[in-house]
Each structure stands twice: as C-alpha cells, then as structure tokens.
Design a protein around this motif. Structure first.
Motif, PDB file in Angstrom:
ATOM      1  N   PHE A  97      -7.186   1.958   7.153  1.00 48.56           N
ATOM      2  CA  PHE A  97      -6.801   0.589   7.409  1.00 48.56           C
ATOM      3  C   PHE A  97      -8.019  -0.460   7.320  1.00 48.56           C
ATOM      4  O   PHE A  97      -7.674  -1.556   7.070  1.00 48.56           O
ATOM      5  CB  PHE A  97      -6.171   0.605   8.625  1.00 48.56           C
ATOM      6  CG  PHE A  97      -4.685   1.337   8.815  1.00 48.56           C
ATOM      7  CD1 PHE A  97      -3.774   1.207   7.966  1.00 48.56           C
ATOM      8  CD2 PHE A  97      -4.370   2.422   9.532  1.00 48.56           C
ATOM      9  CE1 PHE A  97      -2.769   1.739   7.744  1.00 48.56           C
ATOM     10  CE2 PHE A  97      -3.280   2.940   9.672  1.00 48.56           C
ATOM     11  CZ  PHE A  97      -2.325   2.638   8.835  1.00 48.56           C
ATOM     12  N   GLU A  98      -9.247  -0.006   7.392  1.00 51.69           N
ATOM     13  CA  GLU A  98     -10.159  -0.808   7.294  1.00 51.69           C
ATOM     14  C   GLU A  98     -10.491  -1.157   5.658  1.00 51.69           C
ATOM     15  O   GLU A  98     -10.597  -2.203   5.309  1.00 51.69           O
ATOM     16  CB  GLU A  98     -11.624  -0.293   7.596  1.00 51.69           C
ATOM     17  CG  GLU A  98     -11.758  -0.188   9.120  1.00 51.69           C
ATOM     18  CD  GLU A  98     -11.215   1.255   9.555  1.00 51.69           C
ATOM     19  OE1 GLU A  98     -10.925   1.221  10.950  1.00 51.69           O
ATOM     20  OE2 GLU A  98     -10.727   1.967   8.917  1.00 51.69           O
ATOM     21  N   ARG A  99     -10.144  -0.134   4.800  1.00 52.11           N
ATOM     22  CA  ARG A  99     -10.285  -0.191   3.170  1.00 52.11           C
ATOM     23  C   ARG A  99      -8.905  -0.905   2.615  1.00 52.11           C
ATOM     24  O   ARG A  99      -9.047  -1.696   1.735  1.00 52.11           O
ATOM     25  CB  ARG A  99     -10.558   1.023   2.609  1.00 52.11           C
ATOM     26  CG  ARG A  99     -11.853   1.575   3.065  1.00 52.11           C
ATOM     27  CD  ARG A  99     -12.205   2.904   2.558  1.00 52.11           C
ATOM     28  NE  ARG A  99     -12.136   3.170   1.237  1.00 52.11           N
ATOM     29  CZ  ARG A  99     -12.421   4.263   0.710  1.00 52.11           C
ATOM     30  NH1 ARG A  99     -12.345   5.503   1.463  1.00 52.11           N
ATOM     31  NH2 ARG A  99     -12.396   4.471  -0.704  1.00 52.11           N
ATOM     32  N   ARG A 143      -2.592   2.523  15.124  1.00 53.53           N
ATOM     33  CA  ARG A 143      -3.306   1.747  14.604  1.00 53.53           C
ATOM     34  C   ARG A 143      -2.799   0.317  14.231  1.00 53.53           C
ATOM     35  O   ARG A 143      -3.260  -0.767  14.374  1.00 53.53           O
ATOM     36  CB  ARG A 143      -4.129   2.375  13.703  1.00 53.53           C
ATOM     37  CG  ARG A 143      -5.129   3.383  13.869  1.00 53.53           C
ATOM     38  CD  ARG A 143      -6.344   2.822  14.698  1.00 53.53           C
ATOM     39  NE  ARG A 143      -7.252   4.098  15.047  1.00 53.53           N
ATOM     40  CZ  ARG A 143      -8.315   4.304  14.267  1.00 53.53           C
ATOM     41  NH1 ARG A 143      -8.764   3.149  13.282  1.00 53.53           N
ATOM     42  NH2 ARG A 143      -9.013   5.015  14.662  1.00 53.53           N
ATOM     43  N   PRO A 181      -6.106  -2.763   4.651  1.00 49.91           N
ATOM     44  CA  PRO A 181      -5.293  -3.387   5.669  1.00 49.91           C
ATOM     45  C   PRO A 181      -3.927  -3.522   5.564  1.00 49.91           C
ATOM     46  O   PRO A 181      -3.272  -3.882   4.314  1.00 49.91           O
ATOM     47  CB  PRO A 181      -6.080  -4.714   5.952  1.00 49.91           C
ATOM     48  CG  PRO A 181      -7.257  -4.664   5.158  1.00 49.91           C
ATOM     49  CD  PRO A 181      -6.937  -3.730   4.124  1.00 49.91           C
ATOM     50  N   ILE A 200      -7.373   8.021   8.226  1.00 48.70           N
ATOM     51  CA  ILE A 200      -7.658   7.060   9.215  1.00 48.70           C
ATOM     52  C   ILE A 200      -9.258   7.121   9.241  1.00 48.70           C
ATOM     53  O   ILE A 200     -10.033   6.245   9.434  1.00 48.70           O
ATOM     54  CB  ILE A 200      -7.024   7.063  10.541  1.00 48.70           C
ATOM     55  CG1 ILE A 200      -5.428   6.550  10.469  1.00 48.70           C
ATOM     56  CG2 ILE A 200      -7.691   6.294  11.411  1.00 48.70           C
ATOM     57  CD1 ILE A 200      -4.796   6.810  11.588  1.00 48.70           C
ATOM     58  N   GLU A 201      -9.968   8.276   9.640  1.00 49.06           N
ATOM     59  CA  GLU A 201     -11.267   8.534   9.804  1.00 49.06           C
ATOM     60  C   GLU A 201     -11.894   8.209   8.539  1.00 49.06           C
ATOM     61  O   GLU A 201     -13.132   8.111   8.566  1.00 49.06           O
ATOM     62  CB  GLU A 201     -11.349  10.196  10.378  1.00 49.06           C
ATOM     63  CG  GLU A 201     -10.942  10.183  11.849  1.00 49.06           C
ATOM     64  CD  GLU A 201     -10.916  11.673  12.213  1.00 49.06           C
ATOM     65  OE1 GLU A 201     -11.135  12.688  11.188  1.00 49.06           O
ATOM     66  OE2 GLU A 201     -10.814  12.073  13.394  1.00 49.06           O
ATOM     67  N   ASP A 202     -11.260   8.395   7.402  1.00 52.97           N
ATOM     68  CA  ASP A 202     -11.754   8.159   6.164  1.00 52.97           C
ATOM     69  C   ASP A 202     -11.744   6.372   5.809  1.00 52.97           C
ATOM     70  O   ASP A 202     -11.987   6.138   4.628  1.00 52.97           O
ATOM     71  CB  ASP A 202     -11.326   8.866   5.088  1.00 52.97           C
ATOM     72  CG  ASP A 202     -11.945  10.161   5.159  1.00 52.97           C
ATOM     73  OD1 ASP A 202     -12.896  10.508   5.647  1.00 52.97           O
ATOM     74  OD2 ASP A 202     -11.481  11.067   4.285  1.00 52.97           O
ATOM     75  N   GLY A 203     -11.272   5.570   6.854  1.00 52.68           N
ATOM     76  CA  GLY A 203     -11.242   4.174   6.608  1.00 52.68           C
ATOM     77  C   GLY A 203     -10.104   3.807   5.956  1.00 52.68           C
ATOM     78  O   GLY A 203     -10.041   2.454   5.323  1.00 52.68           O
ATOM     79  N   ARG A 227       0.757  -1.185   0.061  1.00 50.15           N
ATOM     80  CA  ARG A 227       0.186   0.109  -0.038  1.00 50.15           C
ATOM     81  C   ARG A 227       0.865   1.268  -0.279  1.00 50.15           C
ATOM     82  O   ARG A 227       1.776   1.508   0.809  1.00 50.15           O
ATOM     83  CB  ARG A 227      -0.764  -0.006   1.075  1.00 50.15           C
ATOM     84  CG  ARG A 227      -1.544  -1.271   1.522  1.00 50.15           C
ATOM     85  CD  ARG A 227      -2.604  -1.322   0.776  1.00 50.15           C
ATOM     86  NE  ARG A 227      -3.702  -2.447   1.156  1.00 50.15           N
ATOM     87  CZ  ARG A 227      -4.560  -3.157   0.463  1.00 50.15           C
ATOM     88  NH1 ARG A 227      -5.091  -2.605  -0.641  1.00 50.15           N
ATOM     89  NH2 ARG A 227      -5.338  -4.025   1.181  1.00 50.15           N
TER      90      ARG A 227
END
Length: 383
Positions: free
Chosen positions: A149-151, A339, A153, A144-147, A127
């Motif tokens: 590490f969720e999007r 995170r 990883p 991070i607030e826009d995702g 990434r």
C-alpha cells in the motif's frame, strides 16, 4: 449489463480458468501460475509489478485525472489435496488441487482487468492485486510487508470469494466481522513414561492431555460472552505406541477462532493458563509452540454499502442478500483490511461440492457476474 461485449470474451475467460485449474501450486511456490497471470495482463497492455510476497503481482490501470484509487484482490494458491473430480481440466499436479476456487477468483479478476482495459470510462486508478499463499503463509501480510500500500495506495480494497450452497451468482456480505481470526498452538506435555502395569511410577501424559482437553471445553462457555462467537478445537491428540506402555509425552494440536480482537487475546492467554495448571497439578511439564495466524476479517460499513449499491444497481435487488452471521472460517484478506477500509464479499457457487473437498469445482457460470462486479464497482466508485 455493461458497456462492453463481454460475451465474446467469455469463452477465453473460461479457458483461462480451466488452465489455472490444471496448474495448482501451493502457497509461495506458484511460479507457473504467476507467470501465466502476468502473461495475460501483459497481453492486454497492463503495467505490472511482480515479486511482492514472492510470487504476487500488482497490475495498475489509470484513466482520467482523479487521484482516487481502488484495489481489487484475488488469491491464486491451491491446496495440498488429490483431486477426484475426473474433469477434463483436472489438476495435472499430483497432490495439489484448486479446492477453494482461487482459480475462479483469479479468473474473475482477470476478466475485470480485461473489461476495464477495453472501457476506461472511469477517472482514477485501479489496482489489481493477485495474491499468493492465502491458504498457508498469509500472502496478504507478505505483500503488505513488501510495501503493497505504500507503493500502490488505495482508498478502498475489495475481494470476492465463491461460496457453495448460495444460489449461483447471488452476492452476500455484512458490515463488521465477516470471518474469524485463527491461531494454532502445539502443546507438548512432558511426563514420565513406564510400564502400563505400574502407573504409580509414572507421570502419564495421556491422562494429563485428556484433562487439558476436557478443561478447554469450558473456555468459551465461561470466558466468552454468548454474544461473541469463538471456537476452541483440539484437532489432534498424539501419544503412545502400545496398550501396555505409558509414553513420555503427549502432543495436542489446538486451533482458536474469534471475531473480537480482545477476545482473541484472552483465549490465547487462557489456553496457556489452563494447560499449564492442569499439567502442574499432575506433576508434568509443558511447552507451547504458537503459530499466531490471521486476524478477524472486519468489513468497513461504507465499503459494504458501496458494494451492495453496485450489485443492486447493476444486477437487481434479487442479486444481493444480507449475511446474518459471520463465518467462523478465516481469511488473510484481513491483513489488507487492517490497513485500508474495504469489503470481503461472497458470491454463490450454487449447488456444488464444499470448499476444501476433493470433488469441489468452481462454477464457470458465475465467472461473468464476478468479473462484471469488479468492473462496475470500479466505474461506480471512480467517477
């Protein structure tokens, strides 16, 4: 040195760096910069996602069949300064300048992206995180607030920052805290103004503010362990308009830095207590406007060892030096490290002007080594 012919690409990378240097943009307004980065990545065939943290970009590269993923981050915002280098590629945006080397950081990561796109000799996902607003609005937190590490990883995440005064191309870092937290508070002392010849009829906010400044000088020495670095600085004291007028108010601008999260909280609390009770003792009122900033940047020990191993293996023992003491400056890569485990590494910029000065310039001679660091780290970690 590598499995690709980076030397033929290097002139293009230098040109990319110079072009970025010419188009400095302040945090969250880096629209031309973001477009330029995206165009390079798309030219090399990358899958990119835009708009995280407003102007941020994530480029993804996959190879092999491993589920492991590694993240590399570079910042790309500039500072509100007038450049005075007289370079042929100097800033074309008056009042804005790449005075911290973010143009170089972005170029090194673009170089690594190109290199890995040419040689996918790894198994997993890389990434490439191009981040806005490191200098002002905490673009790392916004991504991070826009995702982020969720999007996208990541098992580990790494960043590289140039450092003047360290020999060019030499790397250094340390496990644990490497950069301090930063918080800022504006303290407004509300007194009662009057004639300079009749101070007894006033509540002089200049005297109150002065008392607060002096009382704060004992905060670190008497509230923090000498083994825990911390700094409290009153950087501005604004009050009054003439020698014979006692003003109504005084405004103090105070910054606080610490390595330990608990000490950070203690310092913030003590600043309010000290200022409040000093003001009360003079009969003044007081108000606080807090800007809670970046947390301390804390490196993961295993990630540091991984970075060191790659540096020594690929560039030799002399290319790495342990960083004995953490930096008292601050860095919003800290939000990413809260995170995902990772490491913030410094690369020497040589004998250059200091960061955040009007005559600073990133050293093009370290572009290849910085790019190759990311390239080799990906290949070493994703096997």
């Amino acid at each position: 040195m590598s499995d690709i012919d980076f030397q033929n690409f290097l002139p293009e990378l230098v040109e990319i760096r110079h072009r970025l240097h010419q188009m400095p943009e302040i945090g969250l307004s880096e629209f031309k910069t973001s477009d330029f980065i995206a165009a390079q990545l798309e030219k090399w065939g990358f899958e990119i996602t835009r708009g995280l943290g407003k102007t941020g970009i994530v480029a993804t590269l996959r190879a092999g069949n491993s589920n492991h993923a590694i993240g590399f981050r570079a910042d790309f915002d500039a500072l509100p300064m007038q450049e005075e280098t007289n370079l042929p590629y100097a800033s074309q945006h008056p009042g804005a300048m790449h005075a911290c080397g973010h143009d170089g950081h972005t170029s090194m990561l673009l170089g690594a992206a190109w290199a890995l796109s040419q040689d996918k000799g790894f198994s997993g996902t890389v990434r490439f995180i191009f981040q806005p607003a490191e200098e002002n609005f905490g673009g790392g937190k916004l991504m991070i607030e826009d995702g982020l590490f969720e999007r996208f990883p990541c098992d580990q995440v790494f960043a590289l920052h140039n450092w003047p005064g360290i020999p060019a191309g030499t790397f250094t870092t340390r496990a644990g805290p490497i950069a301090a937290s930063i918080d800022v508070v504006t303290v407004t002392v509300k007194g009662k103004g009057g004639h300079g010849a009749q101070p007894e009829l006033t509540v002089d906010p200049v005297v109150v503010g002065s008392s607060i400044v002096m009382a704060l000088q004992t905060l670190v020495s008497r509230n923090a362990s000498p083994h825990q670095p911390a700094v409290v600085t009153v950087g501005a004291f604004l009050s009054g308009s003439a020698s014979n007028i006692i003003p109504d108010t005084a405004v103090l601008e105070i910054s606080m830095r610490a390595m330990n999260p608990k000490l950070r909280e203690e310092i913030r609390s003590r600043v309010e207590q000290i200022a409040t009770f000093q003001a009360r003792s003079y009969g003044a009122d007081i108000a606080f406007d807090w800007q809670v900033g970046y947390p301390a940047t804390i490196n993961d020990g295993q990630a540091v060892e991984a970075a060191k191993s790659t540096i020594v293996r690929r560039f030799g023992e002399d290319a790495f030096a342990d960083l004995d003491l953490p930096l008292m400056g601050s860095e919003d890569f800290s939000f990413l490290l809260e995170r995902v485990p990772g490491a913030y590494v410094l690369i020497g910029n040589g004998d250059s002007a200091g960061l955040h000065t009007t005559t600073y310039d990133f050293n093009d001679d370290i572009l290849e080594r910085g790019a190759m660091y990311f390239y080799h780290l990906a290949k070493d970690r994703l096997v």
